[in-house]
Design a protein around this motif. Structure first.
Motif, PDB file in Angstrom:
ATOM      1  N   SER A 286       1.526   7.852 -11.481  1.00  0.00           N
ATOM      2  CA  SER A 286       0.522   8.768 -12.042  1.00  0.00           C
ATOM      3  C   SER A 286       1.016  10.222 -12.074  1.00  0.00           C
ATOM      4  O   SER A 286       0.798  10.938 -13.068  1.00  0.00           O
ATOM      5  CB  SER A 286      -0.786   8.675 -11.249  1.00  0.00           C
ATOM      6  OG  SER A 286      -0.576   9.009  -9.892  1.00  0.00           O
TER       7      SER A 286
ATOM      8  N   ALA B  25      -3.614   9.988   1.976  1.00  0.00           N
ATOM      9  CA  ALA B  25      -4.367   9.117   1.066  1.00  0.00           C
ATOM     10  C   ALA B  25      -3.441   7.989   0.610  1.00  0.00           C
ATOM     11  O   ALA B  25      -2.241   8.197   0.424  1.00  0.00           O
ATOM     12  CB  ALA B  25      -4.883   9.906  -0.138  1.00  0.00           C
ATOM     13  N   TRP B  26      -4.016   6.793   0.480  1.00  0.00           N
ATOM     14  CA  TRP B  26      -3.238   5.614   0.115  1.00  0.00           C
ATOM     15  C   TRP B  26      -3.985   4.810  -0.936  1.00  0.00           C
ATOM     16  O   TRP B  26      -5.186   4.997  -1.156  1.00  0.00           O
ATOM     17  CB  TRP B  26      -2.995   4.730   1.346  1.00  0.00           C
ATOM     18  CG  TRP B  26      -2.139   5.356   2.404  1.00  0.00           C
ATOM     19  CD1 TRP B  26      -0.804   5.184   2.605  1.00  0.00           C
ATOM     20  CD2 TRP B  26      -2.569   6.270   3.425  1.00  0.00           C
ATOM     21  NE1 TRP B  26      -0.367   5.922   3.672  1.00  0.00           N
ATOM     22  CE2 TRP B  26      -1.429   6.600   4.199  1.00  0.00           C
ATOM     23  CE3 TRP B  26      -3.811   6.837   3.760  1.00  0.00           C
ATOM     24  CZ2 TRP B  26      -1.490   7.467   5.277  1.00  0.00           C
ATOM     25  CZ3 TRP B  26      -3.859   7.708   4.847  1.00  0.00           C
ATOM     26  CH2 TRP B  26      -2.711   8.011   5.591  1.00  0.00           C
ATOM     27  N   ALA B  27      -3.246   3.908  -1.596  1.00  0.00           N
ATOM     28  CA  ALA B  27      -3.843   3.030  -2.604  1.00  0.00           C
ATOM     29  C   ALA B  27      -2.980   1.785  -2.730  1.00  0.00           C
ATOM     30  O   ALA B  27      -1.776   1.813  -2.400  1.00  0.00           O
ATOM     31  CB  ALA B  27      -3.935   3.742  -3.957  1.00  0.00           C
ATOM     32  N   PRO B  28      -3.575   0.675  -3.182  1.00  0.00           N
ATOM     33  CA  PRO B  28      -2.762  -0.527  -3.419  1.00  0.00           C
ATOM     34  C   PRO B  28      -1.670  -0.228  -4.442  1.00  0.00           C
ATOM     35  O   PRO B  28      -1.884   0.537  -5.386  1.00  0.00           O
ATOM     36  CB  PRO B  28      -3.776  -1.537  -3.954  1.00  0.00           C
ATOM     37  CG  PRO B  28      -5.093  -1.061  -3.464  1.00  0.00           C
ATOM     38  CD  PRO B  28      -5.011   0.435  -3.451  1.00  0.00           C
ATOM     39  N   LYS B  29      -0.507  -0.806  -4.247  1.00  0.00           N
ATOM     40  CA  LYS B  29       0.609  -0.567  -5.177  1.00  0.00           C
ATOM     41  C   LYS B  29       0.235  -1.024  -6.577  1.00  0.00           C
ATOM     42  O   LYS B  29      -0.208  -2.154  -6.786  1.00  0.00           O
ATOM     43  CB  LYS B  29       1.856  -1.303  -4.699  1.00  0.00           C
ATOM     44  CG  LYS B  29       3.073  -1.052  -5.606  1.00  0.00           C
ATOM     45  CD  LYS B  29       4.350  -1.634  -5.041  1.00  0.00           C
ATOM     46  CE  LYS B  29       4.349  -3.149  -5.068  1.00  0.00           C
ATOM     47  NZ  LYS B  29       5.650  -3.721  -4.642  1.00  0.00           N
ATOM     48  N   SER B  30       0.408  -0.139  -7.523  1.00  0.00           N
ATOM     49  CA  SER B  30       0.149  -0.440  -8.934  1.00  0.00           C
ATOM     50  C   SER B  30       0.931   0.578  -9.758  1.00  0.00           C
ATOM     51  O   SER B  30       1.439   1.578  -9.226  1.00  0.00           O
ATOM     52  CB  SER B  30      -1.341  -0.339  -9.257  1.00  0.00           C
ATOM     53  OG  SER B  30      -1.798   1.003  -9.113  1.00  0.00           O
TER      54      SER B  30
ATOM     55  N   THR C 145       0.863  -1.186   0.000  1.00  0.00           N
ATOM     56  CA  THR C 145       0.000   0.000   0.000  1.00  0.00           C
ATOM     57  C   THR C 145       0.900   1.236   0.000  1.00  0.00           C
ATOM     58  O   THR C 145       1.772   1.374   0.859  1.00  0.00           O
ATOM     59  CB  THR C 145      -0.903   0.024   1.245  1.00  0.00           C
ATOM     60  OG1 THR C 145      -1.729  -1.143   1.250  1.00  0.00           O
ATOM     61  CG2 THR C 145      -1.788   1.264   1.236  1.00  0.00           C
TER      62      THR C 145
ATOM     63  N   THR D 251      -0.427   8.185  -1.787  1.00  0.00           N
ATOM     64  CA  THR D 251      -0.699   8.839  -3.078  1.00  0.00           C
ATOM     65  C   THR D 251      -0.926  10.337  -2.940  1.00  0.00           C
ATOM     66  O   THR D 251      -1.020  11.046  -3.948  1.00  0.00           O
ATOM     67  CB  THR D 251      -1.926   8.217  -3.753  1.00  0.00           C
ATOM     68  OG1 THR D 251      -3.053   8.314  -2.865  1.00  0.00           O
ATOM     69  CG2 THR D 251      -1.673   6.755  -4.105  1.00  0.00           C
TER      70      THR D 251
ATOM     71  N   ALA E 159      -0.791   3.968  -9.366  1.00  0.00           N
ATOM     72  CA  ALA E 159      -0.606   4.611  -8.064  1.00  0.00           C
ATOM     73  C   ALA E 159       0.808   5.159  -7.904  1.00  0.00           C
ATOM     74  O   ALA E 159       1.007   6.225  -7.309  1.00  0.00           O
ATOM     75  CB  ALA E 159      -0.916   3.620  -6.947  1.00  0.00           C
TER      76      ALA E 159
END
Length: 249
Positions: free
Chosen positions: A68, A57-62, A44, A47, A65
């Motif tokens: 961007s 704010a966070w997001a699954p690693k991709s 995670t 972001t 993410a």
């Protein structure tokens, strides 16, 4: 205008692509760094960071993410380079314009593309810095570089146009081209060719100079205009730079 005069005026215009190339190189290095760092990032990732520099704010690693911000920055740099290519077409010169006026308009073109190039480099620098900082120190990303760059954005504009105006006069003079008395009088009313300075004109806002776009600019020849410019520079140049320097100490 003869072909020889046209070649003199347009000489070495192509070098103004260099800042956009530098911006893309900066972005490319950041992409490479991100690719080498990607596997070591947590599942995670942060972001977004708030004013304190802490993530909010966070997001699954991709790929999206992680990259961007760099993708948007690279897109902005490419867009600015495309606008640079269009600037010579956007600055209209009448067919019956004097040779001096053509040099003067070329100065406007060069000033505009220099602003675009400088902006492209600054965008790449700040987005690249924030991206790398977000990968390496995600718990706290310093915001002071962004404050300093915000001020630098506005410094680039007058410096670019002032340098371009000097280039136009110097190059024209070197080829024996000088303004008429009327052209010289008009030239004295414009600082760096773009900022109006007429103490006899009471208006705060006046139409932009022909060849510098549409809209209004400030008349710094009267007190109201000077106060407006001072307030603007204080809020958007001096204050961000001071806050950035204080935050860095």
């Amino acid at each position: 205008m003869t072909a020889d005069v046209g070649a003199q005026i347009n000489h070495r215009r192509g070098r103004f692509w260099l800042p956009h190339l530098i911006a893309l190189v900066i972005m490319a290095f950041c992409f490479v760094f991100g690719a080498l760092t990607f596997e070591s990032l947590p599942d995670t990732v942060a972001t977004h960071w708030g004013p304190s520099g802490r993530p909010d704010a966070w997001a699954p690693k991709s790929f999206e993410a992680v990259f961007s911000a760099l993708m948007m920055g690279a897109g902005l740099c490419v867009l600015l380079s495309l606008v640079t290519a269009l600037v010579p077409k956007m600055v209209h010169v009448d067919d019956d314009a004097s040779v001096w006026e053509r040099y003067r308009r070329e100065g406007t073109i060069r000033g505009t593309v220099a602003v675009l190039g400088g902006t492209s480099v600054l965008i790449a620098a700040i987005i690249g810095f924030l991206s790398v900082a977000g990968w390496t120190t995600p718990d706290h990303v310093p915001w002071w570089p962004a404050a300093v760059v915000t001020g630098l954005f506005l410094v680039v504009i007058p410096v670019s146009y002032a340098a371009a105006a000097r280039w136009a006069r110097r190059t024209a003079s070197a080829h024996g081209i000088h303004p008429t008395a009327a052209e010289e009088q008009e030239e004295k009313l414009w600082i760096a060719g773009v900022l109006y300075n007429d103490p006899n004109d009471p208006h705060l806002l006046v139409a932009k100079r022909a060849g510098t776009g549409v809209g209004l600019t400030v008349n710094v020849g009267n007190t109201r205009g000077r106060v407006a410019v001072a307030v603007f520079l204080g809020l958007f140049v001096v204050l961000p730079v001071i806050l950035g320097v204080v935050a860095a100490l």
